[in-house]
Design a protein around this motif. Structure first.
Motif, PDB file in Angstrom:
ATOM      1  N   MET A 196     -11.028 -11.025  -6.281  1.00 26.75           N
ATOM      2  CA  MET A 196     -10.237  -9.875  -5.837  1.00 26.75           C
ATOM      3  C   MET A 196      -8.829  -9.856  -6.425  1.00 26.75           C
ATOM      4  O   MET A 196      -8.129  -8.862  -6.313  1.00 26.75           O
ATOM      5  CB  MET A 196     -10.164  -9.864  -4.306  1.00 26.75           C
ATOM      6  N   ALA A 245      -5.969  -9.606  -9.222  1.00 27.69           N
ATOM      7  CA  ALA A 245      -5.694  -9.131 -10.578  1.00 27.69           C
ATOM      8  C   ALA A 245      -5.342 -10.346 -11.425  1.00 27.69           C
ATOM      9  O   ALA A 245      -4.798 -11.335 -10.913  1.00 27.69           O
ATOM     10  CB  ALA A 245      -4.532  -8.144 -10.563  1.00 27.69           C
ATOM     11  N   LYS A 264      -8.134  -4.277  -6.761  1.00 26.08           N
ATOM     12  CA  LYS A 264      -7.582  -5.623  -6.948  1.00 26.08           C
ATOM     13  C   LYS A 264      -6.306  -5.820  -6.132  1.00 26.08           C
ATOM     14  O   LYS A 264      -5.518  -4.888  -5.936  1.00 26.08           O
ATOM     15  CB  LYS A 264      -7.250  -5.875  -8.424  1.00 26.08           C
TER      16      LYS A 264
END
Length: 134
Positions: free
Chosen positions: A29, A31, A113
């Motif tokens: 999840m 970035a 994200k």
């Protein structure tokens, strides 16, 4: 889907994965260029600037606590656009020391994200002492 709805959906997935200690899902999840603000002045404090660095820190915390670090959401998730505030209770044990306190985690979400995280503890001094106990 509105920005707030998308933010809430990502935050709920994150909370469920953290509660289940499903760190593969948690890691997926983040970035790649996530910025994570870990409070205090202890071995884990400071700003991490990549998914790899955040995952290394979380792995370090789980290692030091022999997997006892638990994070539970204690109230409603509060969303404001791309931001979500999570009231949490976190606890862990290590080397005869124990930590148990409330806090607030704030997530900034873009798309699906998590791009930035700020953590807050109700007793930062006690948290610092726990992580740096000999």
């Amino acid at each position: 889907m509105s920005n707030s709805t998308a933010t809430l959906a990502v935050a709920r997935r994150y909370v469920d994965a953290m509660s289940a200690k499903d760190f593969a899902t948690v890691a997926s999840m983040f970035a790649d260029d996530i910025v994570w603000h870990q409070p205090g002045s202890n071995r884990f404090s400071g700003t991490r600037r990549s998914a790899a660095a955040v995952n290394e820190m979380l792995g370090g915390q789980m290692g030091v606590t022999n997997g006892t670090l638990e994070i539970q959401v204690t109230g409603a998730l509060m969303v404001n656009g791309a931001l979500c505030a999570l009231p949490v209770h976190f606890s862990a044990k290590r080397d005869g020391a124990e930590m148990s306190m409330d806090g607030v985690d704030v997530l900034r979400v873009e798309g699906d994200k998590i791009v930035e995280v700020w953590l807050f503890s109700t007793d930062q001094q006690a948290e610092d002492a726990f992580w740096d106990a000999d």
